[in-house]
Design a protein around this motif. Structure first.
Motif, PDB file in Angstrom:
ATOM      1  N   VAL A 129      -4.765   5.347 -12.538  1.00  0.00           N
ATOM      2  CA  VAL A 129      -5.697   4.743 -11.578  1.00  0.00           C
ATOM      3  C   VAL A 129      -4.926   3.929 -10.539  1.00  0.00           C
ATOM      4  N   VAL A 130      -3.930   3.158 -10.980  1.00  0.00           N
ATOM      5  CA  VAL A 130      -3.110   2.373 -10.052  1.00  0.00           C
ATOM      6  C   VAL A 130      -2.386   3.309  -9.082  1.00  0.00           C
ATOM      7  N   ALA A 131      -1.854   4.419  -9.598  1.00  0.00           N
ATOM      8  CA  ALA A 131      -1.164   5.380  -8.730  1.00  0.00           C
ATOM      9  C   ALA A 131      -2.133   6.018  -7.734  1.00  0.00           C
ATOM     10  N   ILE A 132      -3.330   6.358  -8.192  1.00  0.00           N
ATOM     11  CA  ILE A 132      -4.330   6.973  -7.304  1.00  0.00           C
ATOM     12  C   ILE A 132      -4.753   5.991  -6.218  1.00  0.00           C
ATOM     13  N   LEU A 133      -5.058   4.751  -6.603  1.00  0.00           N
ATOM     14  CA  LEU A 133      -5.472   3.755  -5.604  1.00  0.00           C
ATOM     15  C   LEU A 133      -4.338   3.444  -4.634  1.00  0.00           C
ATOM     16  N   SER A 134      -3.108   3.439  -5.123  1.00  0.00           N
ATOM     17  CA  SER A 134      -1.955   3.219  -4.243  1.00  0.00           C
ATOM     18  C   SER A 134      -1.825   4.358  -3.241  1.00  0.00           C
ATOM     19  N   ALA A 135      -1.963   5.598  -3.733  1.00  0.00           N
ATOM     20  CA  ALA A 135      -1.880   6.761  -2.847  1.00  0.00           C
ATOM     21  C   ALA A 135      -3.020   6.756  -1.822  1.00  0.00           C
ATOM     22  N   LEU A 136      -4.222   6.423  -2.270  1.00  0.00           N
ATOM     23  CA  LEU A 136      -5.346   6.348  -1.329  1.00  0.00           C
ATOM     24  C   LEU A 136      -5.121   5.241  -0.301  1.00  0.00           C
ATOM     25  N   GLY A 137      -4.517   4.127  -0.722  1.00  0.00           N
ATOM     26  CA  GLY A 137      -4.173   3.061   0.219  1.00  0.00           C
ATOM     27  C   GLY A 137      -3.221   3.548   1.293  1.00  0.00           C
TER      28      GLY A 137
END
Length: 196
Positions: free
Chosen positions: A114-122
């Motif tokens: 989830v942290v990786a996904i939110l970072s990528a979306l950021g």
């Protein structure tokens, strides 16, 4: 044409409409980029993130600055209208996905993922903002005469920063008691679509 002749032109024959629209598009990017503090605590609480994980998500967004030349190349190749449109649609889509993960409408068992996904979306959101501001600055630099470009770009940069404060004020004014701070993200997506 002299300055007196230019002053007598009808508005539609000047650069005023084009630059005004560019400035309004620029304001849509500041709310997303600089208002992480508005919804960061809600993100941390909702997903049970550690402080380090929250900081990773926040920092990753600005690492995208290393690639901010890519949106500039896109605008040079495909034009300002395509840049603003693609930036607006991509930014709105990424914001809605970010919101869906943050509110846990899309569930992922592993918090690190989830942290990786939110970072990528950021990163995608940041590059979408860069696509819009790149188009805005190109419109300004091509539409303004020598001697006025610097002040026009300065005003546009001010509008980017103003967007953050304006978004926060708008969100607080329409907020209901049951509204989560994470619901700031769909509002930002709405304004991104308006820019597109």
């Amino acid at each position: 044409m002299t300055k007196i002749d230019a002053a007598m032109l009808p508005v539609h024959k000047t650069n005023i409409p084009r630059v005004t629209c560019a400035l309004l598009a620029a304001i849509t990017t500041g709310g997303v980029s600089y208002a992480f503090g508005l919804y960061g605590n809600a993100l941390k609480k909702n997903l049970h993130l550690s402080q380090a994980q929250l900081e990773t998500i926040s920092s990753a967004t600005f690492c995208a600055g290393l690639f901010s030349w890519v949106p500039g190349m896109f605008v040079d190749r495909f034009g300002t209208r395509a840049g603003i449109t693609v930036g607006g649609i991509t930014g709105a889509s990424a914001l809605m996905l970010y919101w869906a993960f943050a509110k846990q409408y899309i569930l992922v068992a592993n918090l690190s993922v989830v942290v990786a996904i939110l970072s990528a979306l950021g990163v995608v959101i940041f590059l979408s903002c860069a696509l819009i501001t790149g188009a805005v600055f190109k419109i300004i630099s091509c539409s303004c005469e020598a001697g006025t470009k610097g002040s026009a770009v300065g005003v546009a940069k001010g509008f980017v920063g103003l967007g953050s404060g304006a978004y926060a004020c708008i969100f607080q004014s329409i907020r209901q008691p049951s509204t989560s701070d994470l619901d700031f993200l769909p509002m930002c997506a709405f304004f991104f679509i308006c820019a597109a």
